[in-house]
Design an enzyme around this catalytic site. Structure first.
Site, PDB file in Angstrom:
ATOM      1  N   SER A  97       0.865  -1.188   0.000  1.00  0.00           N
ATOM      2  CA  SER A  97       0.000   0.000   0.000  1.00  0.00           C
ATOM      3  C   SER A  97       0.888   1.219   0.000  1.00  0.00           C
ATOM      4  CB  SER A  97      -0.864   0.002   1.264  1.00  0.00           C
ATOM      5  OG  SER A  97      -1.521   1.251   1.424  1.00  0.00           O
ATOM      6  N   TYR A 138      -1.814  -0.669  10.596  1.00  0.00           N
ATOM      7  CA  TYR A 138      -1.826  -0.984   9.149  1.00  0.00           C
ATOM      8  C   TYR A 138      -0.577  -0.389   8.496  1.00  0.00           C
ATOM      9  CZ  TYR A 138      -3.713  -1.137   4.324  1.00  0.00           C
ATOM     10  OH  TYR A 138      -3.915  -1.371   2.974  1.00  0.00           O
TER      11      TYR A 138
END
Ligand code: NAD
Length: 245
Positions: A130, A143
């Site tokens: 990501s 995350y």
């Protein structure tokens, strides 16, 4: 792109990016295995793409070992399964921290390790990391930490396999038009009272192109990484986010 004769394993293949990867790799002629926890979602993607569905939980070592034993030798392994939960840092529980590291980082570790152990020769390992693997974002610290870990893991393993015909890379998308982003929109609405368009705009404005990335854009990049032309790309974290804004 002709991947006839190549075997591909994609984790988290029952939805979003994983489902589109299954479509794209099947269209390129590869034999595709999709893995995940939800058999019904996997079967629906399998019916559309011709992929083979195998149930597996990427956080569970035994489950991932079993997955590769059942799938047979795979040349291309895509660690795509992941999840994102948000909370202010001081309200983040240890359980939330461990859950984010478990699915995003340990899941990629187990998928890459078992994938590499059985890789017959030429091969490609690809992580769907990501943009959160390359920079900070508020309210998603576990995350962000996990995805930074995925980028580090990618760089390290790439150097271990560099003398073989194997490359290891990470794709780092910005917000993508999938269920994960739909859940983020719902969270923003619940927290702020914004309408759906406003909540979506709060996400798209983080992109210099002011839009979501579409899953086929990720699939195209993954397919290119599997081409001979990309054999020199190794240990890279490729940002796919409409610009480095
Ligand atoms: P998604 O929620 O549709 O897909 C994630 C998939 O992973 C789901 O099918 C889910 O069931 C599966 N999964 C979750 N935990 C699992 C486990 N323990 N074992 C096996 N499978 C499991 O969302 P997506 O957007 O398609 O996400 C795919 C990947 O892309 C994730 O790693 C995510 O972090 C990454 N990503 C997404 C975005 C985005 O904006 N949607 C942006 C950057 C990166």
């Amino acid at each position: 792109m002709n991947l006839a004769g190549k075997h591909v394993l994609i984790t988290g293949g029952g939805s979003g990016i994983g489902a589109d990867l299954a479509r794209g790799f099947a269209e390129a002629g590869a034999e595709v295995v999709i893995a995940g926890r939800r058999m019904e979602a996997l079967e629906a993607v399998a019916a559309k793409t011709g992929a083979r569905a195998i149930q597996a939980d990427v956080t569970d070592e035994e489950s991932v070992v079993r997955l590769f034993a059942e799938a047979g030798p795979c040349d291309i392994v895509i660690a795509n399964a992941g999840a994102a939960e948000s909370a202010p840092f001081t309200k983040t529980s240890l359980a939330q921290w461990q859950a984010m590291l478990g699915v995003n980082l340990t899941g990629t570790f187990l998928t890459f390790r078992e994938g590499l152990r059985q890789m017959p020769g030429w091969g490609r390992l690809i992580a769907i990391a990501s943009i959160a693997g390359l920079r900070g974002h508020p309210y998603v610290a576990p995350y962000v930490a996990a995805k930074h870990g995925v980028v580090g893991l990618t760089r390290a393993v790439a150097l271990e396999v560099a003398k073989r015909e194997i490359t290891v890379n990470a794709i780092c998308p910005g917000y993508v038009a999938t269920e994960m982003t739909e859940r983020s929109v719902a969270n923003i609405r619940a927290r702020t009272g914004m309408d759906a368009a406003g909540a979506l705009a709060a996400l798209t404005k983080t992109s210099p192109q002011n839009r979501l990335i579409e899953p086929p854009e990720i699939t195209s990049l993954a397919l290119w990484l599997c081409s001979d032309a990309a054999r020199g790309m190794n240990g890279q974290a490729l940002m796919l986010a409409g610009g480095d804004g």
